[in-house]
Design an enzyme around this catalytic site. Structure first.
Site, PDB file in Angstrom:
ATOM      1  N   GLU A 172     -21.522  40.669 -22.491  1.00  0.00           N
ATOM      2  CA  GLU A 172     -20.766  39.455 -22.187  1.00  0.00           C
ATOM      3  C   GLU A 172     -19.465  39.389 -22.996  1.00  0.00           C
ATOM      4  O   GLU A 172     -19.120  38.344 -23.562  1.00  0.00           O
ATOM      5  CB  GLU A 172     -21.636  38.214 -22.441  1.00  0.00           C
ATOM      6  CG  GLU A 172     -22.845  38.149 -21.513  1.00  0.00           C
ATOM      7  CD  GLU A 172     -23.682  36.897 -21.706  1.00  0.00           C
ATOM      8  OE1 GLU A 172     -24.161  36.347 -20.707  1.00  0.00           O
ATOM      9  OE2 GLU A 172     -23.860  36.478 -22.870  1.00  0.00           O
ATOM     10  N   GLU A 248     -28.836  39.217 -16.294  1.00  0.00           N
ATOM     11  CA  GLU A 248     -29.677  38.198 -16.921  1.00  0.00           C
ATOM     12  C   GLU A 248     -29.775  37.015 -15.971  1.00  0.00           C
ATOM     13  O   GLU A 248     -28.767  36.383 -15.658  1.00  0.00           O
ATOM     14  CB  GLU A 248     -29.088  37.704 -18.257  1.00  0.00           C
ATOM     15  CG  GLU A 248     -29.145  38.706 -19.388  1.00  0.00           C
ATOM     16  CD  GLU A 248     -28.672  38.099 -20.709  1.00  0.00           C
ATOM     17  OE1 GLU A 248     -28.547  36.859 -20.784  1.00  0.00           O
ATOM     18  OE2 GLU A 248     -28.424  38.864 -21.656  1.00  0.00           O
TER      19      GLU A 248
END
Length: 604
Positions: A172, A248
């Site tokens: 991320e 995710e």
């Protein structure tokens, strides 16, 4: 420098196991979907690894993904990274393969994961370094770590007969920075050390995050908790040839101390899961099994200058609960994933019967902490955790200021994160950044000022990553700075059983704070859930193993104690209480994680 011989890339097939074409993922040329679940070896006792892996297979998954926390493997720069025992990530990966599942590895070096410092070692972030950037101070350290880690992963790739089919580039990054040179360097660093399987990035599904977190010729995955159709459309616009992969899917959420226990309804979670896997989409359920932030590895978030430390449990309202129990969410997700095989795992593992045993005071707070040998640093100002080489735990500071007659204030201009303050051996209160001062009565004489500073968790996400701990600003008596400090690191996370025994044996017990013990007799080891009714805040060990932090502000009430930590016969539970000690330890047969609050993470 630790050097690991790199594999010869020439002996590895040129084509990775997973490839894509025309928005479809293939495994060895056959259409494929990744149906993965996040399971962190560092949050599960090694004696339970296979059990938890098998439960994910029973869920209907074909893949397990795990992060690799650098600080867990190498807490000290002067020592080589560990890959044995609980740190044996290779054994974990092989066990997943033995159960017939693929593996996705997310080596960081930054992992977030609500893990202390986002997985970065505090010895590195203690320096004046631009973390997660192309700063050579940072990348040189990462290169040395990857010299040790990545060849181990490369040797377990599917193309050479292992279960690893994909490796993530950073984590991320688009939520943090825009240093494309750093991302390219990381990708090249992985391939240079032998990674030939699918590489991918993972970011939130917004233009802001994808602009900075993605790389050409590297699969773009997303992370989300809701609105998969919007994410699918955005990726199709930006990466029209790539398959839809959710690295995710947040089917639950984590908890902070002092808040509610976050849950997500079964119907809501399953509806989003169905939307992800529709039309060939791939998913990793985060978490499929959360596990536990054993020891002091729980991270923290920071918002508007206020720290929000994460609780010891990482249950995350996952389909496989913290103790391995199969939940309603497990069976609903299993149906949504089209699982056909039998559920081999028991719905719940055995637990000890409920019991209540006395909690006996053994040693006072300061005498017990001082009984464990540690070097003393003397300086005009208090030493920070980083200056002492301390990652987690506490620091005991002592000074001898003169306090004029009358009422005055002790002011702590920058305390990270919380400190118990004693004057001439008596606790006068606790200070935090939100309540940084205490009244003190003086007689005109010199007093002994002890300040026990506790690190409640290093920030794991956002610009506060890598922040320092301790008394970062001066301590004042009214407006006058207190100079002349002795600072002693209290490295409770590194204490041996001998260290703990020395603390307990220091004597001078009190009924308020300090060390206490409870004796638990067990015929056959089994799981249990430990509670300390009447106690305030502190740490709990089981047979010398630091289980984690407890705190009466909740939401978590019980600490999960897995069966492998217990033994037949007598077991010793040790408590370090920092506020007010209760009189009993309770063994319960169910977890109590606090009043629930529905939570669904959404990007706007």
């Amino acid at each position: 420098m630790f050097v690991h011989e790199l594999p010869d890339p020439g002996i590895v097939p040129a084509t990775s196991t997973l490839t894509w074409q025309n928005r479809r993922l293939h495994r060895n040329g056959v259409p494929h979907r990744i149906l993965s679940g996040a399971l962190h070896y560092f949050r599960v006792h090694p004696g339970l690894w296979r059990d938890r892996i098998r439960r994910l297979a029973d869920l209907g998954l074909n893949t397990v993904d795990t992060y690799v926390p650098w600080n867990f493997h190498q807490p000290r720069e002067s020592e080589a990274p560990r890959f044995d025992g609980w740190h044996d990530v290779e054994r974990f990966i092989r066990l997943v393969g033995e159960e017939g599942l693929d593996v996705v590895v997310r080596p960081g070096p930054y992992i977030c994961a609500e893990w202390s410092n986002g997985g970065l070692p505090s010895w590195l972030t203690a320096r004046n370094v631009a973390v997660r950037s192309s700063d050579p101070v940072f990348t040189d350290a990462v290169a040395r770590w990857f010299d040790q880690l990545v060849p181990r992963i490369a040797a377990l790739q599917s193309v050479v007969g292992g279960p690893v089919v994909a490796v993530q580039v950073e984590n991320e990054f688009g939520s943090f920075g825009d240093d494309r040179e750093y991302l390219r360097w990381l990708r090249d660093t992985l391939t240079a050390r032998g990674v030939h399987e699918l590489l991918f990035t993972a970011d939130g599904p917004t233009d802001l995050m994808l602009d900075a977190g993605t790389l050409p010729d590297t699969l773009t995955a997303v992370t989300l908790g809701s609105k998969p159709d919007a994410a699918r459309r955005l990726l199709a616009e930006r990466r029209p040839d790539e398959p839809f992969v959710v690295a995710e899917f947040w089917n639950g959420w984590f908890d902070h101390w002092g808040e509610h226990h976050h849950v997500r309804g079964v119907e809501s979670a399953v509806r989003t899961l169905r939307g992800i896997v529709a039309d060939g989409g791939s998913v990793s359920i985060y978490m499929a099994h959360g596990g536990t932030n054993f020891g002091l590895w729980a991270g923290a978030n920071e918002q508007d200058g206020r720290l929000h430390p994460t609780v010891t449990s990482y249950d995350s309202d996952a389909p496989v609960a913290e103790d391995g129990s199969l939940t309603d969410k497990f069976f609903a997700m299993r149906e949504a994933l089209g699982a056909r095989g039998p559920v081999r795992s028991p719905t719940r593992l055995p637990v000890l019967p409920p019991a209540r045993v006395p909690l006996v005071p053994r040693a006072g707070l300061i005498p017990g902490l001082r009984a464990v040998p540690a070097p003393t640093s003397r300086a005009p100002r208090p030493a920070t955790f980083e200056q002492l080489g301390l990652d987690a735990g506490m620091v005991l500071h002592t000074a001898h200021p003169r306090v004029p007659a009358g009422e005055h204030r002790l002011v702590f201009t920058d305390v990270r994160d919380q400190a118990v303050v004693l004057v001439d051996g008596a606790v006068i209160g606790t200070v935090t950044p939100q309540a940084p001062s205490l009244p003190v009565s003086g007689t005109g004489e010199v007093v002994r000022l002890d300040v026990l500073v506790e690190n409640l968790g290093r920030v794991n996400y956002g610009p506060g990553l890598g922040g320092h701990k301790g008394l970062l600003g001066p301590v004042l008596v009214d407006r006058r700075i207190v100079h002349g400090w002795d600072s002693v690191p209290i490295a409770v996370q590194e204490w041996t059983s001998t260290d703990l025994a020395e603390a307990v044996a220091a004597g001078d017990p009190t009924v308020q704070t300090g060390f206490a013990e409870a004796t638990v007799s067990v015929e056959q080891p089994a799981d249990t859930f430990l509670a300390l009714p009447g106690s305030g805040r502190g740490l709990l060990w089981v047979n010398g193993f630091l289980l984690g932090r407890y705190w009466e502000i909740g939401p978590q009430v019980t600490l999960y104690c897995p069966a492998p930590l217990l033994r037949a016969g007598t077991n010793t539970v040790t408590v370090l209480e920092l506020d007010h000690l209760g009189d009993a330890l309770e063994l319960r047969d169910r977890p109590e994680l606090g009043p629930p609050e529905e939570y669904v993470e959404e990007f706007t």
